[in-house]
Scaffold this active site. Structure first.
Site, short mmCIF file in Angstrom:
data_model
loop_
_atom_site.label_atom_id
_atom_site.label_comp_id
_atom_site.label_asym_id
_atom_site.label_seq_id
_atom_site.Cartn_x
_atom_site.Cartn_y
_atom_site.Cartn_z
N HIS A 132 0.87 -1.18 0.00
CA HIS A 132 0.00 0.00 0.00
C HIS A 132 0.91 1.23 0.00
O HIS A 132 2.03 1.18 0.53
CB HIS A 132 -0.84 -0.05 1.28
CG HIS A 132 -1.87 1.02 1.40
ND1 HIS A 132 -1.58 2.27 1.87
CD2 HIS A 132 -3.19 1.02 1.14
CE1 HIS A 132 -2.69 3.01 1.89
NE2 HIS A 132 -3.68 2.27 1.45
N ASP A 209 3.26 -4.49 8.09
CA ASP A 209 2.04 -3.69 7.98
C ASP A 209 0.86 -4.66 8.05
O ASP A 209 0.56 -5.36 7.09
CB ASP A 209 2.08 -2.94 6.64
CG ASP A 209 0.76 -2.28 6.31
OD1 ASP A 209 -0.19 -2.36 7.12
OD2 ASP A 209 0.67 -1.67 5.22
N GLN A 212 -4.37 -5.08 6.92
CA GLN A 212 -5.37 -5.99 6.34
C GLN A 212 -5.31 -7.38 6.94
O GLN A 212 -6.05 -8.27 6.51
CB GLN A 212 -5.17 -6.10 4.81
CG GLN A 212 -5.33 -4.81 4.06
CD GLN A 212 -6.76 -4.29 4.07
OE1 GLN A 212 -7.71 -4.99 4.42
NE2 GLN A 212 -6.93 -3.04 3.67
N LYS A 235 -10.19 -0.74 10.56
CA LYS A 235 -10.32 -1.91 9.69
C LYS A 235 -10.65 -3.17 10.48
O LYS A 235 -10.88 -4.23 9.91
CB LYS A 235 -9.03 -2.11 8.89
CG LYS A 235 -8.80 -1.01 7.86
CD LYS A 235 -7.71 -1.36 6.90
CE LYS A 235 -7.11 -0.16 6.21
NZ LYS A 235 -7.95 0.40 5.15
N CYS A 373 -4.81 2.62 -3.61
CA CYS A 373 -3.55 3.11 -3.02
C CYS A 373 -2.44 2.09 -3.18
O CYS A 373 -1.59 1.93 -2.27
CB CYS A 373 -3.72 3.48 -1.53
SG CYS A 373 -4.90 4.79 -1.29
N1 7TS Z 1 -1.63 -0.72 4.81
C1 7TS Z 1 -2.53 -1.45 4.14
C2 7TS Z 1 -2.17 -2.83 3.70
C3 7TS Z 1 -3.79 -0.90 3.87
O1 7TS Z 1 -4.69 -1.64 3.22
C4 7TS Z 1 -4.10 0.40 4.30
C5 7TS Z 1 -5.41 1.06 3.98
C6 7TS Z 1 -3.12 1.10 5.01
C7 7TS Z 1 -1.91 0.52 5.24
C8 7TS Z 1 -3.37 2.47 5.56
O2 7TS Z 1 -4.28 2.40 6.59
P1 7TS Z 1 -4.83 3.74 7.29
O3 7TS Z 1 -5.91 3.26 8.18
O4 7TS Z 1 -3.68 4.32 8.03
O5 7TS Z 1 -5.31 4.61 6.18
N2 7TS Z 1 -6.08 0.50 2.89
C9 7TS Z 1 -7.19 0.99 2.27
C10 7TS Z 1 -7.84 0.31 1.25
O6 7TS Z 1 -7.52 -0.77 0.79
N3 7TS Z 1 -8.90 1.04 0.84
O7 7TS Z 1 -8.95 2.16 1.57
C11 7TS Z 1 -7.89 2.13 2.48
#
Ligand code: 7TS
Length: 415
Positions: A132, A209, A212, A235, A373
């Site tokens: 990501h 990370d 997910q 999430k 992203c």
């Molecule tokens: N890493 C992964 C693997 C992600 O899927 C996401 C967000 C992030 C980091 C960042 O997370 P945040 O909560 O700090 O924004 N992924 C997604 C997505 O797949 N669709 O919208 C956000």
């Protein structure tokens, strides 16, 4: 091996579970909501809403400062949530759990503290082609600042990282390895335990990370032996604006602080400031107290259902979804890794992903369309965008049927 029937008997009672989520009861454009955008964010169970409400109606006070009763209650709830996160990740100590805004901030924190303190010109940071943007850009920024370079382990046509290439890219100059546990664009579950071991063999530090991963898999940071683990609360059925960073105690202790402010200090004079111990050293200012408490409630809720049970049901949904999507002429799945979690990314011949998502929305079906992203992943597969259905344990086979039926209507419009 359990039989398929014994497996499915373990699955949660989805109809009952759905009742815990008020947002799932609504209609969208006159249709019952079919929410298949869980990789972007998840819906929240009543238990989380209640925890937020209870904090703001009863216990609202700042933490770590007051001697009055409300502050004591607020501090106890906030620190209780830290203990819940510790247990969730099986970390050894609550000192190893830093509350952050989410996965993005957790990764930036490591880049800007550990990374800045330990990287020199000529050093290397190794990531994968599945990341990501939030696990690419902070390392790129750090590499540019330090004169270090960013190396990228390639992925194959299924969406698996090519492990032999990953291993070849590790060397004496590799200071930092940063890998997603589960890919948001393709759903690939990476063999991170093995990859961390390989990173450690060359003396690199490994950040995972887990944004997910935590909603779908049981994570054990001690078993993985990762040095850092980042995730976002929203999430995993918790509030937005809160997440956590796990870091091994000895690393956190040696790291310089990031932001300066209240709570992260031990003493301040104009001449000299001494810093607090981890995790407080990394939590400058008033934290997202309600968010942390809500995250604790979300984790209690998820562990109450059981991640093993959740995994059983989600594997069933994924298999059924892949099978049903394959029946739609012109659909091509992007990402067919051996180990996958809860994500079906696909393209439909002759129709742009945004048109698909817009037409499905008119039928009450929420999916995500775009590059997710993860533009390098799109480039690797030669597509500008995909449509992505991503599941949670509250999704049903009937919702997948609605998606497939909806795609039939999309095709009719475009034919
Ligand atoms: N890493 C992964 C693997 C992600 O899927 C996401 C967000 C992030 C980091 C960042 O997370 P945040 O909560 O700090 O924004 N992924 C997604 C997505 O797949 N669709 O919208 C956000």
């Amino acid at each position: 091996m359990r039989s398929a029937r014994a497996e499915i008997a373990l699955a949660p009672d989805v109809r009952r579970v759905r009742e815990d989520f008020p947002a799932l009861r609504q209609t969208v454009h006159g249709h019952p909501l079919v929410y298949l955008d869980n990789a972007a964010t998840t819906q929240k169970p009543q238990a989380v809403l209640d925890a937020l409400m209870s904090f703001y109606t009863r216990d609202c006070a700042n933490v770590h400062r007051g001697v009055h009763l409300l502050s004591e209650r607020s501090t106890a709830a906030y620190e209780g949530a830290r203990e819940t996160v510790r247990r969730f990740l099986n970390a050894a100590d609550t000192r190893e759990i830093v509350f952050t805004r989410g996965a993005t901030e957790s990764i930036n924190l490591v880049a800007q503290t550990y990374g800045r303190a330990n990287l020199r010109a000529g050093d290397e940071i190794l990531i994968s082609g599945l990341e990501h943007h939030s696990n690419i850009v902070p390392w790129q920024m750090l590499a540019a600042e330090k004169g270090a370079s960013l190396r990228v382990a390639p992925i194959d046509d299924r969406g698996d990282i090519v492990l032999e290439e990953y291993e070849k890219l590790l060397g004496p100059r590799t200071v930092m390895v940063a890998l997603s546990h589960v890919s948001n664009a393709l759903g690939t579950i990476n063999p991170v335990r093995r990859m961390i071991e390989m990173a450690h063999r060359v003396g690199a530090v490994a950040l995972i990370d887990g944004a997910q991963a935590v909603p779908h898999l049981k994570v054990d940071v001690r078993n993985l032996d990762c040095d850092f683990y980042a995730f976002s609360g929203h999430k995993v059925f918790g509030p937005t604006g809160i997440g956590a960073l796990y870091g091994k105690a000895r690393l956190l202790e040696a790291m310089p602080p990031w932001q300066g402010g209240g709570d992260m200090i031990r003493s301040v004079t104009f001449e000299k400031t001494t810093f607090n111990d981890p995790p407080y050293k990394f939590e400058a200012g008033t934290p997202h107290i309600a968010g942390a408490i809500g995250l604790g409630a979300a984790i209690d809720y998820v562990t109450g259902i059981g991640l093993e049970q959740i995994g059983v049901w989600e594997r069933e949904l994924l298999a059924y979804g892949a099978q049903e999507l394959a029946r739609v002429p012109g659909v091509r799945l992007i990402g067919t890794a051996r180990e996958k979690a809860a994500v079906l990314s696909f393209v439909l011949e002759g129709v742009h992903a945004h048109d698909i998502a817009t037409i499905l929305d008119r039928q009450g079906i929420a999916i995500r369309a775009g590059h997710h992203c993860a533009q390098p992943v799109m480039e690797r597969f030669g597509v500008a965008a995909t449509s992505r259905a991503s599941f949670a344990f509250y999704n049903t086979r009937l919702e997948i049927d609605a998606l497939v039926e909806g795609l039939g209507q999309v095709k009719e419009i475009f034919e």
